[in-house]
Design an enzyme around this catalytic site. Structure first.
Site, PDB file in Angstrom:
ATOM      1  N   GLU A  25       0.853  -1.192   0.000  1.00 48.23           N
ATOM      2  CA  GLU A  25       0.000   0.000   0.000  1.00 48.23           C
ATOM      3  C   GLU A  25       0.888   1.240   0.000  1.00 48.23           C
ATOM      4  OE1 GLU A  25      -2.921   0.021   3.136  1.00 48.23           O
ATOM      5  OE2 GLU A  25      -3.738   1.961   2.504  1.00 48.23           O
ATOM      6  N   ASN A  70      -6.704   1.389   2.706  1.00 48.11           N
ATOM      7  CA  ASN A  70      -7.461   2.620   2.908  1.00 48.11           C
ATOM      8  C   ASN A  70      -7.051   3.690   1.888  1.00 48.11           C
ATOM      9  OD1 ASN A  70      -8.633   1.337   5.093  1.00 48.11           O
ATOM     10  ND2 ASN A  70      -7.302   2.304   6.607  1.00 48.11           N
ATOM     11  N   ASN A 170     -12.117  -1.219  -1.031  1.00 43.40           N
ATOM     12  CA  ASN A 170     -11.440  -1.732   0.154  1.00 43.40           C
ATOM     13  C   ASN A 170     -12.242  -1.436   1.405  1.00 43.40           C
ATOM     14  OD1 ASN A 170      -8.924  -2.642   1.682  1.00 43.40           O
ATOM     15  ND2 ASN A 170      -9.218  -0.582   2.519  1.00 43.40           N
ATOM     16  N   GLU A 171     -12.483  -2.450   2.214  1.00 43.27           N
ATOM     17  CA  GLU A 171     -13.101  -2.287   3.550  1.00 43.27           C
ATOM     18  C   GLU A 171     -14.237  -1.264   3.540  1.00 43.27           C
ATOM     19  OE1 GLU A 171     -10.088  -1.702   6.594  1.00 43.27           O
ATOM     20  OE2 GLU A 171      -9.481  -3.803   6.428  1.00 43.27           O
ATOM     21  N   TYR A 242      -6.607  -8.904  11.699  1.00 41.88           N
ATOM     22  CA  TYR A 242      -5.326  -8.615  12.339  1.00 41.88           C
ATOM     23  C   TYR A 242      -5.408  -9.068  13.791  1.00 41.88           C
ATOM     24  CZ  TYR A 242      -4.351  -5.647   8.278  1.00 41.88           C
ATOM     25  OH  TYR A 242      -4.125  -5.185   7.008  1.00 41.88           O
ATOM     26  N   GLU A 290      -6.152  -9.379   3.612  1.00 41.71           N
ATOM     27  CA  GLU A 290      -5.349  -8.688   4.626  1.00 41.71           C
ATOM     28  C   GLU A 290      -5.320  -9.577   5.856  1.00 41.71           C
ATOM     29  OE1 GLU A 290      -5.911  -4.516   5.469  1.00 41.71           O
ATOM     30  OE2 GLU A 290      -6.528  -4.116   3.401  1.00 41.71           O
ATOM     31  N   GLN A 352       1.588  -6.255   5.671  1.00 37.43           N
ATOM     32  CA  GLN A 352       1.983  -5.882   4.341  1.00 37.43           C
ATOM     33  C   GLN A 352       3.390  -6.413   4.089  1.00 37.43           C
ATOM     34  OE1 GLN A 352       0.873  -1.865   3.235  1.00 37.43           O
ATOM     35  NE2 GLN A 352      -1.032  -1.941   4.370  1.00 37.43           N
TER      36      GLN A 352
HETATM   37  O1  AHR Z   1      -3.033  -2.777   6.277  1.00 37.59           O
HETATM   38  C1  AHR Z   1      -3.295  -1.566   6.926  1.00 37.59           C
HETATM   39  C2  AHR Z   1      -4.741  -1.116   6.754  1.00 37.59           C
HETATM   40  O2  AHR Z   1      -5.555  -2.040   7.408  1.00 37.59           O
HETATM   41  C3  AHR Z   1      -5.288  -1.101   5.353  1.00 37.59           C
HETATM   42  O3  AHR Z   1      -5.009   0.080   4.685  1.00 37.59           O
HETATM   43  C4  AHR Z   1      -6.750  -1.241   5.576  1.00 37.59           C
HETATM   44  O4  AHR Z   1      -7.402  -1.868   4.498  1.00 37.59           O
HETATM   45  C5  AHR Z   1      -6.854  -2.014   6.872  1.00 37.59           C
HETATM   46  O5  AHR Z   1      -7.714  -1.406   7.752  1.00 37.59           O
END
Ligand code: AHR
Length: 505
Positions: A25, A70, A170-171, A242, A290, A352
């Site tokens: 990103e 994002n 995205n999201e 995450y 992700e 990432q």
């Molecule tokens: O990976 C960091 C961020 O986490 C990304 O930009 C977003 O898609 C997620 O919230």
């Protein structure tokens, strides 16, 4: 002692190599001062760091999702093509930074050519819509003679990029997302955009946004509504997740794989319910695009995702998590979990790659080094080929506040023409175990004995040991002490909190 059984008849599915994807990103020092640093001693003619290229190649990343995240929800892709000197500097609202646009689609593709990975593109469905997605698709993939393809040729690329996987935003469920929408509005836009994109290029594969976490208040209903709109239009739905240790509770953190498994299984159930209700035999696959360990929240619940500098800095230090041995063990278990669900998780992206919640770190003008999470990823990507095979384990359990009784040992195997790989995690913080894996069904099926070719153990007596600029080689992997094949049994001594991989021929 614990027991497991490796029976090749218990196959999950052939593994899609896209399971070992990554994510880059425009965020913090990922692109600038990460992969791209023209002044660096190892920089090549295009300004890319050769030391980073080498590490990404070693990591073994199949497909790389780009340019966000994002970031993509406020991005104008046209800013990143054409003569670099004429490209505009823009505010990046997602990360409160300034985007210089020195690196865009063409530069990123040339970096991918060097690292040997495939491009997966996300379109902006935050501030933009169907037309801009079509413009980008035409620019990237069309071989017709049009204004966009002429511009692509003028910019040095007469041949199409040929991008096969595309993310529809995205999201979009997240209130933090620029252009955040409710499920009905997003589903409508995603369906309309997907249909139009397929009119332009019927061969592409499309990923619709699922929830940005299993804990989102709209999780479940979001997937159902979005898929009710898009079932016929898309191939994948995304999952994002995450994990982090909270309140110093390492044992609870070590149950993260259970959360990921439940997430996947819930989304599969919802997708299949939507299909069944529509009298459709379509099977929507999961793009877990992700996943990682990320210390997003501090101990007080605040978020660690804003630049320390005032104003709108260029490439600030953001999300530069330092991963320790414990993180890498959890991370290895997440990879095991993805493989255990290889029938429905057909694509995944480690979020990432460089400097930003990353397995690779760099110092401007200085070294690049491997974080602890580098090892489980590179080893799994290198050894996991062919078919994923279930490996039931009979071991102890521990009590998890979130998940009840959790298996202390988790494992999966992969079988290819040349041999077998086994990936195992000991999640217990207190109990070492000798795992005895019964290979008799494997030996019977193959009609030949097995031998141990290589083994790797990730464990440190200090759970919080990490690799840093000053000590880049503090944590690594070593052969599993005492690993051996005794007749038809593989014996694998596993310390508490450890991850291991074994290759048998
Ligand atoms: O990976 C960091 C961020 O986490 C990304 O930009 C977003 O898609 C997620 O919230």
């Amino acid at each position: 002692m614990s027991h497991a059984r490796l029976d090749p008849h218990h196959a999950v599915a052939d593994i899609d190599r896209r399971l070992f994807g990554g994510f880059v990103e425009h965020l913090g020092r990922h692109i600038y001062d990460g992969i791209f640093e023209p002044g660096h001693p190892t920089a090549d003619a295009d300004g890319f760091r050769a030391d980073v290229i080498e590490l990404v190649r070693e990591l073994g990343v199949s497909t790389i999702r780009y340019p966000g995240g994002n970031f993509v929800s406020g991005y104008r892709w046209e800013d990143g093509v054409g003569p670099v000197a004429e490209r505009p500097r823009r505010l990046d609202l997602a990360w409160h930074s300034t985007e210089t646009n020195e690196v865009g689609l063409h530069e990123f593709q040339s970096w991918l050519d060097k690292v040997g990975s495939e491009l997966m593109l996300a379109v902006n469905l935050g501030t933009r819509g169907t037309q801009e997605a079509l413009d980008l698709l035409e620019y990237a993939n069309s071989d017709a003679q049009t204004a966009w393809t002429a511009q692509r040729a003028d910019n040095g690329r007469p041949q199409p990029f040929g991008v096969s996987m595309w993310c529809l935003g995205n999201e979009m469920d997240g209130p933090w997302q620029i252009g955040h929408k409710n499920a009905h509005d997003y589903g409508t836009l995603a369906s309309q955009t997907a249909k139009a994109m397929r009119m332009l290029d019927p061969g592409i594969e499309l990923v619709v946004c699922g929830s940005s976490g299993r804990g989102m208040p709209t999780f479940g209903s979001w997937e159902r509504t979005v898929l009710e709109h898009t079932l016929d239009d898309v191939d994948f739905i995304s999952c994002h997740s995450y994990y982090q240790e909270r309140g110093g509770d390492a044992q609870e953190f070590l149950a993260s794989g259970v959360d990921m498994a439940r997430f996947i299984e819930s989304v599969v159930a919802i997708a299949d319910t939507v299909a069944a209700t529509a009298k459709s035999s379509k099977r929507i696959m999961i793009s877990f695009d992700e996943w990682n360990v990320w210390y997003l929240h501090d101990d007080d619940g605040g978020q660690n995702d804003k630049p320390a500098e005032a104003g709108w800095p260029v490439a600030p230090r953001l999300l530069e998590d330092r991963y320790h041995a414990l993180d890498a063990v959890v991370f290895g278990d997440l990879l095991i979990t993805l493989l255990q669900h290889a029938d429905r998780v057909r694509s995944a992206s480690l979020a990432q790659l460089v400097n930003v919640i990353a397995p690779i770190m760099t110092e401007p003008g200085g070294i690049a080094w491997k974080q602890t999470t580098f090892f489980p990823f590179s080893i799994t990507s290198r050894l996991a080929h062919g078919r994923a095979v279930r490996v039931p384990v009979d071991a102890g359990t521990f009590a998890s506040a979130a998940f009840g009784e959790v298996a202390a040992v988790n494992a999966v195997a992969t079988i290819d023409d040349d041999g077998v790989s086994l990936f195992v995690v000991n999640r217990s913080t207190t109990e070492a175990t000798d795992l005895r894996v019964d290979l008799a069904p494997l030996v019977a099926a193959r009609g030949t004995g097995v031998r141990l070719v290589e083994s790797h153990l990730l464990h440190d007596d200090d759970l919080y040991a990490a690799n840093t600029l000053d000590q880049p080689g503090r944590v690594g992997v070593r052969p599993v002490p005492g690993a051996r094949v005794e007749g038809d049994v593989l014996v694998l001594p596993l310390p508490a909190v450890s991850w291991a991989a074994v290759r048998l021929a």
